[in-house]
Design an enzyme around this catalytic site. Structure first.
Site, PDB file in Angstrom:
ATOM      1  N   ASP A 133      -3.056   4.820  -2.075  1.00  0.00           N
ATOM      2  CA  ASP A 133      -4.058   5.363  -1.175  1.00  0.00           C
ATOM      3  C   ASP A 133      -4.444   6.798  -1.495  1.00  0.00           C
ATOM      4  O   ASP A 133      -3.584   7.638  -1.744  1.00  0.00           O
ATOM      5  CB  ASP A 133      -3.471   5.311   0.251  1.00  0.00           C
ATOM      6  CG  ASP A 133      -4.483   5.642   1.317  1.00  0.00           C
ATOM      7  OD1 ASP A 133      -5.414   4.863   1.502  1.00  0.00           O
ATOM      8  OD2 ASP A 133      -4.337   6.707   1.954  1.00  0.00           O
TER       9      ASP A 133
ATOM     10  N   ASP B 181       0.857  -1.177   0.000  1.00  0.00           N
ATOM     11  CA  ASP B 181       0.000   0.000   0.000  1.00  0.00           C
ATOM     12  C   ASP B 181       0.899   1.235   0.000  1.00  0.00           C
ATOM     13  O   ASP B 181       1.819   1.333   0.808  1.00  0.00           O
ATOM     14  CB  ASP B 181      -0.868  -0.029   1.262  1.00  0.00           C
ATOM     15  CG  ASP B 181      -2.258   0.520   1.034  1.00  0.00           C
ATOM     16  OD1 ASP B 181      -2.352   1.655   0.525  1.00  0.00           O
ATOM     17  OD2 ASP B 181      -3.242  -0.165   1.363  1.00  0.00           O
TER      18      ASP B 181
ATOM     19  N   HIS C 236     -11.286  -2.798   3.472  1.00  0.00           N
ATOM     20  CA  HIS C 236     -11.135  -2.520   4.902  1.00  0.00           C
ATOM     21  C   HIS C 236     -11.832  -1.235   5.343  1.00  0.00           C
ATOM     22  O   HIS C 236     -11.784  -0.879   6.512  1.00  0.00           O
ATOM     23  CB  HIS C 236      -9.641  -2.431   5.213  1.00  0.00           C
ATOM     24  CG  HIS C 236      -8.990  -1.281   4.509  1.00  0.00           C
ATOM     25  ND1 HIS C 236      -8.839  -1.247   3.129  1.00  0.00           N
ATOM     26  CD2 HIS C 236      -8.510  -0.110   4.959  1.00  0.00           C
ATOM     27  CE1 HIS C 236      -8.279  -0.105   2.790  1.00  0.00           C
ATOM     28  NE2 HIS C 236      -8.070   0.600   3.881  1.00  0.00           N
ATOM     29  N   ASP C 237     -12.428  -0.498   4.405  1.00  0.00           N
ATOM     30  CA  ASP C 237     -13.156   0.733   4.752  1.00  0.00           C
ATOM     31  C   ASP C 237     -14.667   0.542   4.710  1.00  0.00           C
ATOM     32  O   ASP C 237     -15.424   1.469   4.972  1.00  0.00           O
ATOM     33  CB  ASP C 237     -12.823   1.853   3.752  1.00  0.00           C
ATOM     34  CG  ASP C 237     -11.393   2.338   3.879  1.00  0.00           C
ATOM     35  OD1 ASP C 237     -10.815   2.221   4.980  1.00  0.00           O
ATOM     36  OD2 ASP C 237     -10.848   2.834   2.874  1.00  0.00           O
TER      37      ASP C 237
ATOM     38  N   GLU D  58      -6.692   4.235  -5.472  1.00  0.00           N
ATOM     39  CA  GLU D  58      -7.937   4.612  -4.811  1.00  0.00           C
ATOM     40  C   GLU D  58      -8.153   6.075  -5.164  1.00  0.00           C
ATOM     41  O   GLU D  58      -7.436   6.944  -4.683  1.00  0.00           O
ATOM     42  CB  GLU D  58      -7.814   4.431  -3.299  1.00  0.00           C
ATOM     43  CG  GLU D  58      -9.152   4.648  -2.618  1.00  0.00           C
ATOM     44  CD  GLU D  58      -9.023   5.009  -1.154  1.00  0.00           C
ATOM     45  OE1 GLU D  58      -9.937   4.705  -0.396  1.00  0.00           O
ATOM     46  OE2 GLU D  58      -8.009   5.625  -0.773  1.00  0.00           O
TER      47      GLU D  58
HETATM   48  O1  TEU Z   1      -9.243   5.903   2.337  1.00  0.00           O
HETATM   49  C1  TEU Z   1      -9.436   7.142   1.709  1.00  0.00           C
HETATM   50  C2  TEU Z   1     -10.756   7.637   1.595  1.00  0.00           C
HETATM   51  O2  TEU Z   1     -10.910   8.721   1.148  1.00  0.00           O
HETATM   52  C3  TEU Z   1     -11.914   6.818   1.977  1.00  0.00           C
HETATM   53  O3  TEU Z   1     -12.398   7.272   3.194  1.00  0.00           O
HETATM   54  C4  TEU Z   1     -12.896   6.987   0.886  1.00  0.00           C
HETATM   55  O4  TEU Z   1     -13.485   8.245   0.990  1.00  0.00           O
HETATM   56  C5  TEU Z   1     -13.953   5.935   0.940  1.00  0.00           C
HETATM   57  O5  TEU Z   1     -13.363   4.675   1.019  1.00  0.00           O
HETATM   58  C6  TEU Z   1     -14.788   5.974  -0.319  1.00  0.00           C
HETATM   59  O6  TEU Z   1     -15.793   5.049  -0.223  1.00  0.00           O
HETATM   60  C7  TEU Z   1      -7.931   5.513   2.459  1.00  0.00           C
HETATM   61  C8  TEU Z   1      -7.811   4.205   3.178  1.00  0.00           C
HETATM   62  O7  TEU Z   1      -8.452   3.197   2.451  1.00  0.00           O
HETATM   63  C9  TEU Z   1      -8.329   4.345   4.569  1.00  0.00           C
HETATM   64  O8  TEU Z   1      -8.287   3.151   5.284  1.00  0.00           O
HETATM   65  C10 TEU Z   1      -7.498   5.384   5.269  1.00  0.00           C
HETATM   66  O9  TEU Z   1      -8.034   5.651   6.525  1.00  0.00           O
HETATM   67  C11 TEU Z   1      -7.427   6.689   4.475  1.00  0.00           C
HETATM   68  O10 TEU Z   1      -7.145   6.479   3.106  1.00  0.00           O
HETATM   69  C12 TEU Z   1      -6.333   7.571   5.009  1.00  0.00           C
HETATM   70  O11 TEU Z   1      -5.103   7.042   4.698  1.00  0.00           O
END
Ligand code: TEU
Ligand code: CA
Length: 548
Positions: free
Chosen positions: A198, A98, A322-323, A253
């Protein structure tokens, strides 16, 4: 290795903290991943993506990095990573790490230096502002709630898209960008196959930092900091300077990238191999997810997205990460949750255009947890959202309900390996609670059961990567079929003379369709009920037919 090799891949995502603990401290580690390499290979996947394992104070479980070159002691050592890579290679599995470079940790040496000396070089690696009135520079709301600005003791404000412990890196600074490219190169040289990248659409901000019009104080400034104009310069440079020199897989992402920008990001010569498709990632707004109108609305979103992306580039397709909360809860009513609906869901997305991603535990049907209070949870986003609700005097019970349904800890509970103590995850006290349903939902039992969800996932993966049929899924066109059949989601993939139809009854009712021509490659029911030219689809039955 062929160019675009990742079009034929299936990726398994690992959240290391929750995968497998080998030293009894209650936290998953790299040796746990190495130990489970046979299991990963048994799924049939060829790539793993491992969430951040670099040195970190773990404010956001590793998405706050204090040293990009060192494995955090909680996860192991750099030597453990070397061993993991060797073991993965033996199993023909490629490893993605990542890459978190929109921000680092406030405990990174760069930020420590910048904090102590406003004039040092590293101060230019971040966004600092002073204000005359001592208030925040603007009213922008961060992704995790609260302001994007936090104040240092000397009065300076620094900018963070996420938590205050995740100061944003200043991509306007060429020196910082060089540092980022150095990190990327260093890991690629070690033999990793690429990166999941990320929050990359946040790296360019509207530097006027104008406040937003708002009656409620702070506001989420989505149009000022996602995919903001000028970002292309940075992304193109990163591509040219590093990614283009390796035959690597890059998955960004990139929330906020619309159809207009899609090609630039994920087209033939895009900045990345692919970006995640967030266009249909839930049915959360639907009152009754099993109703036909709900399925029809969802189907329209999936098809719109597929018709566009299949012609303009490449996507990463997924149901969980994981989100997100678990897909069984997000897409299915509780009365409908069973092995048929879970396998129907899986069949539906697995053969779309794009590279399928599976998140750990999804393959055995892990579910959301039930959270009684915030004390049981770990997620920084949940904690900050609740804090904000209390401060603003809004209904904190509503927020707790929201977190129960959509909270990120739902997918972060320990992997359920067996029915034994702590689900076989750890000999110690797990960092996040193990779910009670590990007595029925676990790897060991499902490996023995020919009708389990796990067994079915293996079949899906095998078919997707099949020596003959794999080609149509990797390179074939996408076409919607049976559109008039409400409650059914069906599509055709085609290449040369080969045509494969994927047909999913996404309701709890029986449905009749005309028997598709050709041979049946896969069904999630053992029996196929046919009379004359009619195929009776049972509730949540999924079938795949091929003309050859
Ligand atoms: O997530 C980034 C992020 O913007 C997410 O909250 C996004 O808005 C959402 O998934 C959209 O559906 C990344 C990582 O995946 C997350 O675990 C971290 O907390 C974040 O970045 C900060 O690094
Ligand atoms: Ca451990």
């Amino acid at each position: 290795m062929e160019a675009n090799w990742w079009k034929n891949s299936v990726v398994y995502q690992i959240y290391p903290k929750s995968f497998k603990d080998t030293n009894g401290d209650g936290i998953g580690d790299l040796n746990g991943i190495t130990q489970k390499m046979d299991y990963i290979a048994s799924l049939g996947v060829d790539v793993v993506w491992i969430c951040p394992v670099y040195k970190s104070p773990m404010d956001d479980n590793g998405y706050d990095i204090s040293d990009y070159y060192t494995i955090d002691p909680v996860f192991g050592t750099n030597e453990d990573m070397d061993r993991l890579l060797v073991e993965a290679k033996k199993h023909n599995i490629k490893v993605l790490l990542d890459l978190v470079v929109n921000h680092c940790s406030d405990e990174h040496l760069w930020f420590q230096k910048a904090k102590n000396d406003p004039d040092c070089e590293e101060a230019g690696y971040f966004y600092f502002l002073d204000t005359d009135d001592g208030k925040e520079p603007n009213n922008w709301r961060s992704n995790f709630g609260g302001s994007v600005w936090s104040q240092l003791q000397d009065g300076r404000w620094y900018y963070h898209t996420f938590s205050p412990k995740q100061p944003d890196l200043n991509w306007e600074n060429p020196k910082l960008r060089k540092e980022v490219y150095k990190i990327i190169e260093w890991w690629l040289q070690k033999g990793i196959a690429g990166f999941r990248i990320d929050a990359i659409t946040f790296i360019k901000k509207d530097l006027s930092f104008q406040s937003k019009l708002s009656t409620e104080g702070i506001r989420y400034p989505v149009e000022n900091f996602t995919n903001y104009s000028g970002i292309d310069v940075f992304l193109q440079e990163m591509h040219t300077e590093v990614f283009s020199k390796y035959n690597c897989m890059t998955v960004a992402e990139a929330p906020g990238v619309d159809n207009k920008s899609f090609q630039k990001y994920a087209g033939e010569n895009g900045y990345f191999s692919m970006i995640f498709d967030f266009n249909w990632d839930n049915m959360q707004d639907e009152k009754d997810k099993s109703s036909e109108p709900a399925v029809e609305r969802w189907k329209a979103k999936i098809f719109n997205s597929q018709l566009f992306t299949s012609k303009n580039g490449w996507s990463a397709i997924f149901l969980e990460n994981h989100d997100q909360s678990r897909c069984i809860n997000r897409f299915l009513e509780s009365k409908d949750q069973n092995v048929f609906s879970a396998s129907a869901l899986a069949t539906m997305y697995f053969f779309l255009c794009g590279t399928p991603f599976i998140y750990q535990g999804q393959e055995i049907g892990m579910t959301n947890a039930v959270w009684h209070s915030i004390d049981e949870m770990n997620d920084v986003r949940a904690k900050r959202m609740l804090k904000e609700a209390v401060e603003l005097n809004t209904n904190s019970e509503k927020v707790l309900n929201y977190i129960n349904e959509l909270g990120r800890d739902n997918s972060r509970t320990p992997m359920q390996w067996n029915a034994g103590s702590n689900a076989g995850f750890s000999m110690g006290v797990p960092w996040l609670k193990v779910q009670a349903n590990h007595n029925v939902i676990n790897v060991e039992d499902e490996e023995r059961d020919p009708l389990s969800l796990l067994t079915y996932y293996k079949k899906l993966i095998q078919l997707r990567r099949h020596a003959v049929y794999g080609k149509v899924f990797a390179d074939g066109t996408f076409q919607k079929i049976l559109e008039e059949c409400s409650g059914i989601i069906a599509y055709k993939r085609a290449i040369s003379n080969m045509e494969v139809e994927v047909i999913v009854n996404f309701t709890n009712q029986q449905k009749k369709i005309k028997i598709p021509s050709g041979i049946c490659l896969l069904s999630n029911y053992q029996k196929m009920i046919m009379t004359d030219d009619t195929l009776l689809l049972k509730p949540y039955q999924a079938v795949i037919f091929s003309n050859t």
